[in-house]
Structure formats: C-alpha cells, structure tokens
Design a protein around this motif. Structure first.
Motif, PDB file in Angstrom:
ATOM      1  N   GLN A   2       0.820  -1.204   0.000  1.00 29.34           N
ATOM      2  CA  GLN A   2       0.000   0.000   0.000  1.00 29.34           C
ATOM      3  C   GLN A   2       0.860   1.262   0.000  1.00 29.34           C
ATOM      4  OE1 GLN A   2      -3.423  -0.048  -0.050  1.00 29.34           O
ATOM      5  NE2 GLN A   2      -3.417   2.182  -0.230  1.00 29.34           N
ATOM      6  N   ALA A   3       2.060   1.185   0.574  1.00 36.80           N
ATOM      7  CA  ALA A   3       2.955   2.345   0.637  1.00 36.80           C
ATOM      8  C   ALA A   3       3.850   2.468  -0.589  1.00 36.80           C
ATOM      9  CB  ALA A   3       3.826   2.261   1.890  1.00 36.80           C
ATOM     10  N   GLY A   4       3.686   1.613  -1.590  1.00 34.94           N
ATOM     11  CA  GLY A   4       4.464   1.721  -2.821  1.00 34.94           C
ATOM     12  C   GLY A   4       5.777   0.971  -2.805  1.00 34.94           C
ATOM     13  N   LEU A   5       5.975   0.035  -1.874  1.00 37.21           N
ATOM     14  CA  LEU A   5       7.201  -0.757  -1.822  1.00 37.21           C
ATOM     15  C   LEU A   5       7.050  -2.010  -2.673  1.00 37.21           C
ATOM     16  CD1 LEU A   5       8.033  -0.594   2.000  1.00 37.21           C
ATOM     17  CD2 LEU A   5       8.987   0.798   0.171  1.00 37.21           C
ATOM     18  N   VAL A   6       8.102  -2.338  -3.409  1.00 38.75           N
ATOM     19  CA  VAL A   6       8.135  -3.579  -4.186  1.00 38.75           C
ATOM     20  C   VAL A   6       9.212  -4.463  -3.579  1.00 38.75           C
ATOM     21  CG1 VAL A   6       8.558  -4.626  -6.439  1.00 38.75           C
ATOM     22  CG2 VAL A   6       7.346  -2.444  -6.293  1.00 38.75           C
ATOM     23  N   ARG A   7       8.817  -5.637  -3.115  1.00 40.51           N
ATOM     24  CA  ARG A   7       9.763  -6.572  -2.502  1.00 40.51           C
ATOM     25  C   ARG A   7       9.815  -7.857  -3.323  1.00 40.51           C
ATOM     26  NH1 ARG A   7       7.088  -4.622   2.392  1.00 40.51           N
ATOM     27  NH2 ARG A   7       8.560  -3.373   3.639  1.00 40.51           N
ATOM     28  N   VAL A   8      11.026  -8.399  -3.439  1.00 39.33           N
ATOM     29  CA  VAL A   8      11.223  -9.685  -4.106  1.00 39.33           C
ATOM     30  C   VAL A   8      11.584 -10.712  -3.038  1.00 39.33           C
ATOM     31  CG1 VAL A   8      12.553 -10.954  -5.822  1.00 39.33           C
ATOM     32  CG2 VAL A   8      11.979  -8.558  -6.222  1.00 39.33           C
ATOM     33  N   TRP A   9      10.881 -11.858  -3.072  1.00 37.84           N
ATOM     34  CA  TRP A   9      11.046 -12.879  -2.039  1.00 37.84           C
ATOM     35  C   TRP A   9      11.601 -14.167  -2.633  1.00 37.84           C
ATOM     36  CZ3 TRP A   9       9.311 -11.892   3.082  1.00 37.84           C
ATOM     37  CH2 TRP A   9       8.582 -10.708   3.253  1.00 37.84           C
ATOM     38  N   ASP A  10      12.437 -14.851  -1.842  1.00 39.45           N
ATOM     39  CA  ASP A  10      12.854 -16.216  -2.167  1.00 39.45           C
ATOM     40  C   ASP A  10      11.788 -17.153  -1.620  1.00 39.45           C
ATOM     41  OD1 ASP A  10      15.384 -18.457  -0.867  1.00 39.45           O
ATOM     42  OD2 ASP A  10      14.186 -18.577  -2.686  1.00 39.45           O
ATOM     43  N   LEU A  11      11.178 -17.924  -2.489  1.00 41.29           N
ATOM     44  CA  LEU A  11      10.028 -18.727  -2.086  1.00 41.29           C
ATOM     45  C   LEU A  11      10.404 -19.797  -1.072  1.00 41.29           C
ATOM     46  CD1 LEU A  11       7.050 -19.362  -2.402  1.00 41.29           C
ATOM     47  CD2 LEU A  11       7.601 -20.792  -4.379  1.00 41.29           C
ATOM     48  N   LYS A  12      11.519 -20.515  -1.297  1.00 38.12           N
ATOM     49  CA  LYS A  12      11.860 -21.647  -0.421  1.00 38.12           C
ATOM     50  C   LYS A  12      12.288 -21.194   0.974  1.00 38.12           C
ATOM     51  CE  LYS A  12      14.972 -23.329  -2.982  1.00 38.12           C
ATOM     52  NZ  LYS A  12      16.072 -24.220  -3.390  1.00 38.12           N
ATOM     53  N   HIS A  41       4.810   8.238  -5.662  1.00 36.70           N
ATOM     54  CA  HIS A  41       4.047   7.082  -6.090  1.00 36.70           C
ATOM     55  C   HIS A  41       3.140   6.602  -4.961  1.00 36.70           C
ATOM     56  CE1 HIS A  41       7.412   6.324  -9.183  1.00 36.70           C
ATOM     57  NE2 HIS A  41       6.367   6.823  -9.800  1.00 36.70           N
ATOM     58  N   GLY A  42       1.986   6.068  -5.358  1.00 39.22           N
ATOM     59  CA  GLY A  42       1.051   5.540  -4.378  1.00 39.22           C
ATOM     60  C   GLY A  42       1.198   4.042  -4.221  1.00 39.22           C
ATOM     61  N   ALA A  43       0.065   3.378  -3.880  1.00 42.27           N
ATOM     62  CA  ALA A  43       0.082   1.930  -3.695  1.00 42.27           C
ATOM     63  C   ALA A  43       0.413   1.224  -5.008  1.00 42.27           C
ATOM     64  CB  ALA A  43      -1.268   1.463  -3.173  1.00 42.27           C
ATOM     65  N   TYR A  50       1.507   2.068 -10.268  1.00 43.94           N
ATOM     66  CA  TYR A  50       1.206   2.633  -8.961  1.00 43.94           C
ATOM     67  C   TYR A  50      -0.088   3.439  -9.022  1.00 43.94           C
ATOM     68  CZ  TYR A  50       6.117   1.573  -8.027  1.00 43.94           C
ATOM     69  OH  TYR A  50       7.327   0.936  -7.888  1.00 43.94           O
ATOM     70  N   THR A  51      -0.903   3.269  -7.986  1.00 43.05           N
ATOM     71  CA  THR A  51      -2.142   4.031  -7.886  1.00 43.05           C
ATOM     72  C   THR A  51      -1.832   5.517  -7.710  1.00 43.05           C
ATOM     73  OG1 THR A  51      -3.223   2.139  -6.848  1.00 43.05           O
ATOM     74  CG2 THR A  51      -4.293   4.284  -6.603  1.00 43.05           C
ATOM     75  N   GLY A  52      -2.510   6.360  -8.487  1.00 39.39           N
ATOM     76  CA  GLY A  52      -2.317   7.791  -8.351  1.00 39.39           C
ATOM     77  C   GLY A  52      -1.076   8.333  -9.011  1.00 39.39           C
ATOM     78  N   SER A  53      -0.375   7.523  -9.782  1.00 44.26           N
ATOM     79  CA  SER A  53       0.827   7.980 -10.470  1.00 44.26           C
ATOM     80  C   SER A  53       0.716   7.642 -11.946  1.00 44.26           C
ATOM     81  CB  SER A  53       2.079   7.314  -9.886  1.00 44.26           C
ATOM     82  OG  SER A  53       3.211   7.597 -10.680  1.00 44.26           O
TER      83      SER A  53
END
Length: 514
Positions: free
Chosen positions: A372-382, A396-398, A415-418
């Motif tokens: 919601q704060a506009g952060l993009v995170r990449v995760w290791d699934l395992k 930028h928004g959400a 991004y919402t609002g951008s």
C-alpha cells in the motif's frame, strides 16, 4: 684588425672611446647588456661610448686557417657525414623502440579490454543468478536446520528452521526452476510470434459486451486457458464467468464469494482444469471441472482476515501464492488444499506489509509483492526471505500491478495515483526505466509483459503497448469507455485481451493475425 673578444676580423667593427679597443658590434653589445663594462679593461662602458668604424664593404673576411686546403675541407666534410650517419642511426633506433613500445601498449589495452569483457559477462551471470535465487541460496537455509557436529564428534541438533518447507516441496520447486531456467537461456523468439509491426497494426478484433452484472459494474480480473479457448473473468458482482470463445457463449458461472473478485488464475495439470479465485471476502477458493460441470472444490482456511488482493499459480502448477491486506503472504498446495507457508511482516524491516499486488517469476524461484505504501519486494520462495527491496519516489502511491518479463530479467510496476510505470532490472537490482504517460492521463492500473518478453502492455484510461528494452510506444488503443482493470496476452503475443469498468471484454490483434 681583430676583435678584442673573438680574435677574428669583425664584420661591423666598433671602437671604445675610453679604452680604444676594437670589437665586433654584436659581441660587445651582448656583453654590455649582460655586464655593463669593458671586457678588456673592466671600466664602465655603455653603447654610447662605442664608435662604429667604416670599412670597405667589398672586403671578404679571410677563411679560417683550417679550411684553406683541400685535405682540411675533406676532413671537415667527413666529420659532418659521420655525425649525420650517427644521428640517423640514433633516430632509427628511437623509431624502432617507439614502435615496440606502441605495440606493447596496444597489446596491453587489448588484453585489458578482453579481461573487462570477461568480467562483465561474469558479473551479469552473477546478477542473473542472484535475481533467480538459485538452488544454492535455498540450500544454505536448509543446511542450517540440519544437525551440526561438535568438536568432540557429537551431533548437536540445531534449532529447526522457522519457515521450513517439506523436502518434497523444495525438491519440486528446484527441479522445475532448474528446468525452466535452462530452457529460458536457450529459448529464442518462436517463429510466427508477434513482431513490432504486428503490434503497430493492433486494433479491436472482437468486443464481448455486458459481462457480469451492471450493478455493481466492472470486470476486475481476466484469465485465459492454455489453449486460448476458455476466457475467465471476475467482477464486482462477486462471480466468475467461464466463456467458451469457440462456441461464443458463457459455459459456467462460479459463485461462492460474498464480495468482489480481486484476482483469478487458470491452472491445468495432467488434464485437470482448475480456477483459483481471491476476493474481498478474505477467501481464496478453488473451482474444478467435474462431469456435471464446474463447482467449488475447496478453499484455504488460513485467510481469515484482510482482503485477499492477489493470487498466482506457481510454474509447478501444484502450488499457488496469495497475498492480502492482513500483512501476510501464503503458499498453498492445490492438490491437498493445504497451506504450506503463512509469512507475516519481517521483524526489523522498514515499510508496510499491506500487500496490494503480486507476481511470480517465470522460473518459480522468486516472486514479487507490492504494498500500500508503494514498496516492491522480491522474495525467495523456499527460504521465505526477502531477496531484494525496491523503493521509488514518495510521489508514487500503492502498487496496483506487477509483471515479470518472460526472460526473467525485468519487473514492471504500476502505482495508484501515479502516471508512471517503473521497470526494474533484477540483474542490476534497480529501476532502469520510468515510463510516464501523457499529461492529464489517468494513472496506469495494470501492466503485463507478453509471453515472448518483447512487449509490455500498460492499461489505464487506455491501453498502450511498449517495446521491451527500448520502451518505445508501439500502439495506443482507446476503444474502452471505462478504466482498464486487467490485461492478458494470448496466441503467442498476437492477441491482447482487456477488461475494465465498462463490463466489456476487448480482444486486440492485427487483422492478419487474429
């Protein structure tokens, strides 16, 4: 008469009025400028004290004694020739040595360029390995949960990994990821796939109207079967519709959600057709095809709070990832309807964890979430750990939509609002391009890379298609009357299907590739 300084007959004789000595004019003037006195007597002397003598101009100065005979002239010429030969030899040696030094320098530069090129290749390979979070990364996490041997040879059991996946699950993910990675590196754009010329020729091929109820109106999600014949749509009316494109009719309406449908995914495994749906009612439901038609076959019970904003089927076709506003992401098994992981906020990590968007990497080793704060995170699934964190300008928004490119190198975010779309390079772990729409254009709501990784579709108040890498706008499609909410590519990138708030499903394609 001889000059008192040089001892030779002067060309311009002058005489000192004080001492009476004879001098060569140029020599005495130079001496006076430097010393200011008579070179013979040492008395003070100036140029005004010199008187020029007039001599007969036809007089020729006598030759030096050494040049008055033929042998002396020959000796002088021989000496001059020898000096010239030695100087020529010296210059030739300097020339040869200069060429050797230049050749050596050029070789060193060429060698340096080759070393730099090799290092750049190794760097790119390392970045690609990091972006894909290869098997070695997961192995380190797994190893930490095994027993450790003490100095005495005894086995000391370590604390069990907090978010450990069953070994058969990690093995399945590793096997599929390795196979897809190897295939992707060798893969080329298939013959007959869409080209830039095809995209430029895109227009409305088909329009399906009046999908879902008019109140509340809107189609929020769209999916397409592997064979491109079954179209899935989810709307604000809480239902999912299955539309047979060949027959030209709706063959099923899937009910069960009590609030709007946010996301849906198509899954085909061993001939079994399944639809995974998430909604605003905090539920992730699974529907399957049976002899008597389609019906709900189960749901995941862990989703008890917060709106489920996204679901994505893993490339193994056995698992599905879901995210929601309750600050958790989960991994589910579609065969057993069991939740394998349920991960909350990371302790000590800044920023929010209220998830609004999701996409899974084509190889399945990693996935991306937007907040919601506009952060993009990449995760290791395992390992269930963050592999990268992308944060852009506070304007930028959400995050409203995420999409990995098929080659696995890029991640696009809307991004919402951008009015901007950010494109992140997973090899460089940073934003490499910001696409901004025209002034006054509404914010993009959805992004989608095509199956050949050549094009990026951006949906909002209209649909725009960009060329990958150059990000040139190839097409702009403005036939919709409402905001675009979802996009899906079909037919190897030759078709683009868009849905939105006007309840219409539009199929875009070139006239010769429909």
């Amino acid at each position: 008469m001889f000059c008192a300084i040089s001892g030779e007959p002067p060309q311009q004789p002058v005489v000192s009025v004080k001492s009476g000595h004879l001098f060569e004019k140029r020599l005495i003037e130079k001496y006076l400028n430097e010393n200011g006195k008579d070179p013979i007597s040492g008395d003070s002397l100036t140029a005004d004290d010199l008187i020029q003598l007039k001599i007969e101009p036809t007089n020729v100065p006598p030759r030096p004694p050494t040049l008055t005979s033929v042998p002396s002239l020959l000796s002088t010429l021989q000496s001059e020739w020898d000096s010239l030969v030695l100087e020529t030899h010296s210059l030739r040696e300097q020339y040869v040595n200069g060429r050797k030094d230049l050749a050596h320098a050029l070789y060193q530069v060429d060698a340096a360029h080759r070393v730099i090129a090799r290092l750049m290749v190794e760097r790119d390979q390392a970045r690609e390995a990091l972006s894909n979070i290869n098997a070695a990364t997961g192995a380190a996490t797994t190893d930490s949960s095994h027993a450790a041997q003490t100095e005495n040879g005894d086995v000391e059991m370590q604390e069990e990994t907090k978010h450990a996946l069953p070994l058969h699950v990690t093995a399945n993910i590793d096997t599929v990821a390795a196979a897809l990675t190897a295939e992707r590196k060798k893969r080329k754009v298939a013959e007959g796939s869409a080209t830039a010329a095809t995209i430029r020729a895109f227009g409305v091929h088909d329009t399906l109207t009046s999908f879902h109820s008019a109140s509340p109106a809107g189609v929020n999600a769209v999916g397409l079967s592997t064979a491109n014949n079954l179209l899935l749509t989810g709307g604000n009316d809480k239902h999912v519709q299955l539309y047979d494109r060949d027959a030209g009719k709706t063959i099923a309406t899937l009910k069960g959600h009590t609030k709007k449908v946010n996301a849906l995914q198509w899954r085909e495994k061993e001939g079994c057709k399944t639809v995974v749906v998430s909604g605003g009612d905090k539920r992730v439901r699974v529907y399957g095809e049976e002899e008597k038609g389609w019906k709900m076959i189960g749901e995941f019970k862990n989703r008890s709070s917060g709106e489920v904003t996204g679901v994505k089927v893993h490339p193994t076709q056995q698992y599905v990832v879901s995210v929601g506003t309750n600050q958790t992401w989960s991994l589910h098994d579609l065969d057993t309807l069991e939740t394998l992981l349920d991960i909350g906020p990371v302790e000590g990590e800044k920023g929010d964890f209220e998830y609004t968007a999701l996409d899974v990497h084509p190889d399945g080793g990693i996935f991306a979430t937007g907040t919601q704060a506009g952060l993009v995170r990449v995760w290791d699934l395992k390992s269930a750990k963050m592999a990268a964190n992308f944060e852009v300008s506070s304007s930028h928004g959400a995050v409203s939509s995420l999409s990995f490119s098929e080659n696995g190198y890029y991640l696009a975010a809307a991004y919402t609002g951008s009015a901007s779309v950010e494109v992140f390079d997973l090899r460089k772990l940073k934003s490499v391009h910001t696409y901004t729409g025209d002034e006054g254009q509404s914010a993009p709501t959805v992004v989608a890379f095509d199956p050949t990784a050549q094009f990026l579709a951006v949906g909002g108040s209209d649909v725009r298609i960009l060329a990958n890498k150059t990000w040139e706008q190839l097409a702009r499609l403005e036939d919709n009357t409402g905001e675009i909410e979802s996009l899906v590519w079909g037919n190897a990138g030759k078709q683009l299907i868009a849905t939105g708030m006007d309840r219409a499903v539009r199929v875009y394609s070139a006239s010769d590739s429909a």
